[in-house]
Design a protein around this motif. Sequence first.
Motif, short mmCIF file in Angstrom:
data_model
loop_
_atom_site.label_atom_id
_atom_site.label_comp_id
_atom_site.label_asym_id
_atom_site.label_seq_id
_atom_site.Cartn_x
_atom_site.Cartn_y
_atom_site.Cartn_z
N CYS A 5 0.47 -1.62 6.06
CA CYS A 5 -0.85 -0.76 6.13
C CYS A 5 -1.50 -0.90 7.66
O CYS A 5 -1.10 -1.87 8.44
CB CYS A 5 -1.96 -1.12 4.99
SG CYS A 5 -2.56 -2.73 5.18
N ARG A 66 -3.72 -2.27 -2.15
CA ARG A 66 -4.58 -1.10 -3.20
C ARG A 66 -5.75 -1.94 -4.00
O ARG A 66 -6.69 -1.25 -4.10
CB ARG A 66 -3.42 -0.54 -3.86
CG ARG A 66 -2.75 0.26 -3.06
CD ARG A 66 -1.69 0.87 -4.06
NE ARG A 66 -0.81 1.89 -3.30
CZ ARG A 66 0.32 2.31 -3.47
NH1 ARG A 66 0.83 1.97 -4.70
NH2 ARG A 66 1.13 3.14 -2.74
N GLU A 69 -8.45 -2.45 -1.58
CA GLU A 69 -9.29 -1.17 -1.10
C GLU A 69 -10.02 -0.53 -2.25
O GLU A 69 -10.96 -0.09 -1.69
CB GLU A 69 -8.02 -0.22 -0.63
CG GLU A 69 -7.44 -0.73 0.83
CD GLU A 69 -6.22 0.26 1.24
OE1 GLU A 69 -5.81 0.84 -0.02
OE2 GLU A 69 -6.00 0.13 2.55
N LYS A 70 -10.03 -1.02 -3.38
CA LYS A 70 -10.57 -0.51 -4.66
C LYS A 70 -11.99 -1.08 -4.62
O LYS A 70 -13.01 -0.87 -5.18
CB LYS A 70 -9.88 -0.49 -5.77
CG LYS A 70 -8.85 0.41 -6.03
CD LYS A 70 -8.34 0.77 -7.30
CE LYS A 70 -7.51 -0.51 -7.75
NZ LYS A 70 -6.95 -0.24 -9.14
#
Length: 111
Positions: A5, A66, A69-70
């Motif tokens: 990323c 992921r 990022e939440k």
Amino acid sequence: MKKLCSATNLMEAQIMLDLLGHANIAARLFNEHAQGGLGDIPFTHAYPEVWVVRDSDFERGLAIIREFEKTPVENRVVFCRACGEENPRNFQLCWQCGAGLEIALSNAGYR
């Protein structure tokens, strides 16, 4: 090696590297010093990039990123009972004096 990323800043990239390291996923940071070239290169080329060393760790690493990022951004603060310094609510220790903040949290010393 695969690019996992791009991070928005170096602090975020370092947090991602730490999370991956805790999961025993070897990762590297690229473009660490590229922000000095802003203006000469497009800003999207200056973002810090997180890469996994072993391609076999890519999917597991992606799941960790992921999940990170939440995570909601915490804007509330607590005040240290020992020194009165303002700290982000998610800190466990005062950044100024090192005192534990759990007492302040349990007494609702936040806003």
